[in-house]
Design an enzyme around this catalytic site. Structure first.
Site, PDB file in Angstrom:
ATOM      1  CB  THR A 109       4.957   0.351  -1.751  1.00  0.00           C
ATOM      2  OG1 THR A 109       4.269   1.236  -0.860  1.00  0.00           O
ATOM      3  CG2 THR A 109       4.659   0.772  -3.186  1.00  0.00           C
ATOM      4  CB  ALA A 149      -5.015  -1.677  -1.799  1.00  0.00           C
ATOM      5  CG  LEU A 173      -5.510   3.867  -5.156  1.00  0.00           C
ATOM      6  CD1 LEU A 173      -5.690   4.793  -6.348  1.00  0.00           C
ATOM      7  CD2 LEU A 173      -6.801   3.791  -4.342  1.00  0.00           C
ATOM      8  CE  LYS A 174       2.048   4.173  -1.034  1.00  0.00           C
ATOM      9  NZ  LYS A 174       2.729   3.274  -0.110  1.00  0.00           N
ATOM     10  CG  LEU A 175       2.310   0.702  -7.924  1.00  0.00           C
ATOM     11  CD1 LEU A 175       2.587  -0.227  -9.101  1.00  0.00           C
ATOM     12  CD2 LEU A 175       3.597   0.984  -7.148  1.00  0.00           C
TER      13      LEU A 175
END
Length: 290
Positions: free
Chosen positions: A95, A166, A169-171
């Site tokens: 991340t 991605a 979106l992960k955040l």
């Protein structure tokens, strides 16, 4: 290029569980960590540098805590970039900031290395079962090549769009997790301060449909006052900081997320290596005087 050897950069709690599932699927695993020691499977060879991992692997999985750790692994004479070959595959499950993901795609694209940002949603229980949700940003052709690997470590892979999507979106995902946990912790603190029986309060929250299974696990930790580290506070606090900076760059106000970020930063001072659910304990101590 066929893939039989997968090299990990970073082999901590999450990566080692992913590695075990890949081994069970028939892949050979090698790894590098700055400490020279991996987590979990003692049979995985630990190499002396990221460059050696690149030179001896068909595909590389990055699983490091932040931008700084990733850059340290990438650059220099013993860095990953020095050992990568044209046609290799790199999957970044870390991340990291959107800018870091964009930069990695550029650097590896210049070397004709296939790359996707593939952060995962889930904690160690999901990683152990190979049930992570994998987010994948990059070309569809690269995803087709990466899918056999991703299918070993996740129950579903969502193609999010081009490189960097991605990571963004992960955040969103982690922000919702951290923000929701903060709301739960505030609600629990009020309930306790107002005199609701502690067991009644925690048990009632377990029955509510509006609370996710993930957060019910965190509530169970709060009730027991034990926070085994499925997702350390230090990493959640870092991710909230990444989200706040990314939102600032986009001009998006995030008042609720900001409050959660501040509370998790304060919790990090005391509970850095415990699960981020330890925020419940901090709120219980501070607001409910328990």
């Amino acid at each position: 290029m066929s893939i039989s050897i997968i090299g990990f950069i970073g082999y901590g709690a999450m990566a080692s569980l992913m590695g075990q599932n890949l081994e069970q699927a028939g892949y050979e695993i090698i790894a590098y960590t700055p400490s020279g020691k991996g987590h979990g499977d003692a049979d995985v060879p630990m190499l002396a540098s990221p460059r050696l991992v690149a030179e001896q692997s068909d595909a590389v999985i990055l699983c490091v805590p932040d931008d700084a750790a990733e850059n340290a692994a990438l650059h220099g004479p013993d860095g990953l970039l020095a050992g990568l070959r044209e046609g290799q595959l790199v999957l970044d499950t870390s991340t990291v900031s959107p800018e870091q993901a964009d930069n990695l795609a550029t650097l590896l694209g210049e070397r004709k290395v296939e790359v996707m940002d593939t952060p995962m949603s889930g904690s160690t229980p999901e990683a152990d079962k190979g049930a992570l949700i994998m987010l994948a940003g990059g070309p569809k052709e690269t995803l087709k090549r990466a899918r056999p690997i991703l299918d070993c470590i996740g129950r579903i892979t969502l193609h999010t769009g081009p490189a960097g999507s991605a990571a963004r979106l992960k955040l969103v995902v982690n922000g919702i997790m951290g923000g929701t946990l903060n709301i739960i912790a505030e609600g629990i603190a009020y309930g306790l301060a107002a005199g609701v029986d502690r067991n009644v309060l925690f048990d009632a929250l377990q029955e509510l449909a509006v609370i996710s299974p993930h957060h019910k696990r965190k509530i169970s930790m709060g009730k027991a006052r034990k926070f085994p580290s499925q997702f350390p506070t230090r990493l959640m606090s870092k991710d909230m900081g990444l989200l706040m900076e990314a939102a600032r760059r986009c001009g998006v106000p995030m008042h609720g997320m900001a409050a959660a970020s501040q509370n998790l930063a304060a919790s990090n001072h005391y509970h850095a290596n415990e699960d981020y659910a330890a925020l419940i304990a901090k709120m219980e101590r501070d607001a409910a005087n328990r």
